[in-house]
Design a protein around this motif. Sequence first.
Motif, PDB file in Angstrom:
ATOM      1  N   HIS A   1      34.320  45.521  41.678  1.00 59.74           N
ATOM      2  CA  HIS A   1      35.638  45.097  42.152  1.00 59.74           C
ATOM      3  C   HIS A   1      35.642  45.014  43.676  1.00 59.74           C
ATOM      4  O   HIS A   1      35.327  45.969  44.377  1.00 59.74           O
ATOM      5  CB  HIS A   1      36.730  46.074  41.720  1.00 59.74           C
TER       6      HIS A   1
ATOM      7  N   TYR B   1      48.037  47.008  46.954  1.00 64.59           N
ATOM      8  CA  TYR B   1      48.036  47.044  45.495  1.00 64.59           C
ATOM      9  C   TYR B   1      49.398  47.537  45.020  1.00 64.59           C
ATOM     10  O   TYR B   1      50.035  48.368  45.673  1.00 64.59           O
ATOM     11  CB  TYR B   1      46.960  48.004  44.966  1.00 64.59           C
TER      12      TYR B   1
ATOM     13  N   LEU C   1      45.404  50.439  38.094  1.00 62.89           N
ATOM     14  CA  LEU C   1      45.791  49.436  37.104  1.00 62.89           C
ATOM     15  C   LEU C   1      45.452  48.032  37.585  1.00 62.89           C
ATOM     16  O   LEU C   1      45.024  47.177  36.793  1.00 62.89           O
ATOM     17  CB  LEU C   1      47.275  49.551  36.788  1.00 62.89           C
ATOM     18  N   ASP C   2      45.605  47.774  38.874  1.00 62.37           N
ATOM     19  CA  ASP C   2      45.241  46.460  39.419  1.00 62.37           C
ATOM     20  C   ASP C   2      43.739  46.238  39.344  1.00 62.37           C
ATOM     21  O   ASP C   2      43.275  45.141  39.005  1.00 62.37           O
ATOM     22  CB  ASP C   2      45.719  46.336  40.867  1.00 62.37           C
TER      23      ASP C   2
ATOM     24  N   ILE D   1      41.669  47.614  37.186  1.00 65.40           N
ATOM     25  CA  ILE D   1      41.351  47.400  35.768  1.00 65.40           C
ATOM     26  C   ILE D   1      41.718  45.984  35.351  1.00 65.40           C
ATOM     27  O   ILE D   1      40.940  45.298  34.676  1.00 65.40           O
ATOM     28  CB  ILE D   1      42.083  48.435  34.889  1.00 65.40           C
ATOM     29  N   ASP D   2      42.881  45.525  35.745  1.00 69.37           N
ATOM     30  CA  ASP D   2      43.332  44.186  35.372  1.00 69.37           C
ATOM     31  C   ASP D   2      42.405  43.116  35.929  1.00 69.37           C
ATOM     32  O   ASP D   2      42.012  42.181  35.212  1.00 69.37           O
ATOM     33  CB  ASP D   2      44.757  43.967  35.886  1.00 69.37           C
ATOM     34  N   GLU D   3      42.028  43.253  37.196  1.00 63.94           N
ATOM     35  CA  GLU D   3      41.156  42.251  37.813  1.00 63.94           C
ATOM     36  C   GLU D   3      39.761  42.256  37.190  1.00 63.94           C
ATOM     37  O   GLU D   3      39.133  41.204  37.021  1.00 63.94           O
ATOM     38  CB  GLU D   3      41.114  42.474  39.327  1.00 63.94           C
TER      39      GLU D   3
ATOM     40  N   GLN E   1      39.080  43.323  34.040  1.00 61.44           N
ATOM     41  CA  GLN E   1      39.186  42.913  32.639  1.00 61.44           C
ATOM     42  C   GLN E   1      39.161  41.399  32.494  1.00 61.44           C
ATOM     43  O   GLN E   1      38.548  40.863  31.562  1.00 61.44           O
ATOM     44  CB  GLN E   1      40.453  43.500  32.019  1.00 61.44           C
ATOM     45  N   LYS E   2      39.836  40.688  33.381  1.00 61.92           N
ATOM     46  CA  LYS E   2      39.853  39.232  33.306  1.00 61.92           C
ATOM     47  C   LYS E   2      38.440  38.658  33.447  1.00 61.92           C
ATOM     48  O   LYS E   2      38.069  37.702  32.766  1.00 61.92           O
ATOM     49  CB  LYS E   2      40.771  38.659  34.392  1.00 61.92           C
TER      50      LYS E   2
END
Length: 285
Positions: A153, A167, A172-173, A175-177, A179-180
């Motif tokens: 990341h 952020y 959570l940000d 993880i989201d970035e 995961q995509k």
Amino acid sequence: MESKDKFFRKKSTLNCRGKILSLDTPLVMGILNVTPDSFFAGSRLSSRDEVLHRTEGMLRDGADILDLGGYSSRPGAADVSVDQELERVIPAIEAIVREFPEAVISVDTFRAKVAEEAIAAGAAIINDISGGDLDDTMFETVARLQVPYILMHMRGTPQTMSSLTEYEDLVLDVIDELQKKVARLKNLGVNDIILDPGFGFAKTIDQNFELMRRLEELRILGLPLLVGVSRKSMTYKFLGIDQSEALAGTIALNTIALGKGADILRVHDVKETKQTIQLYTKATS
């Protein structure tokens, strides 16, 4: 507890050019920088003999993976051309493969061309600090090569990342970035993905500590986790010491990371890290 373990179960092996690395016990990745300006002076190597000498020592001390890079990713680092990076990285990989054919080599690059030529020269893993953001052909290249890929990341570039630390919720940000990108890689057929939350990359010192406190939250993605905090600013700047004095702080943070699920520790000091893992494993088994 059984259902929770099943939910968080992650891949336990990596296929490195036919050599299977087990993640049942955490692995040590030793850092080899063929750069003149890497942030820790003690990791800089400038000749074939220096590379081979450091490689021999790291393998003797128990390194499971050697991470070789030709582009400094420290904040504000100077840009390096593709040709310069190749000139630094490829001869070093070829020399290591000749002298230590059993070594598992990771190439630290965000450029698909460098990654591809490094794999052809004998590397087995691609370690991309940009997570595919700085070369839009990287994911397709990894899928075609079918090698393990370390997805880190980061935001921006090594030159701009220090200004990109806003952020809503840090972890959570992240993880989201991640995961995509994991979804894109899996759709392309990439089998071995390792996550690196990117300590020190587009994160302040306080954010690095928050990331460490909440590291286990990344387990929800079900993928192996690499942690790289070796001699970084969250140790030496926080403690007000020189990088050369940051080994104890690094070991302390790596021990915390092990307790939160780290599978690979990327470090400058292999012997001490191997001992840390041995003691941690004994004390918690």
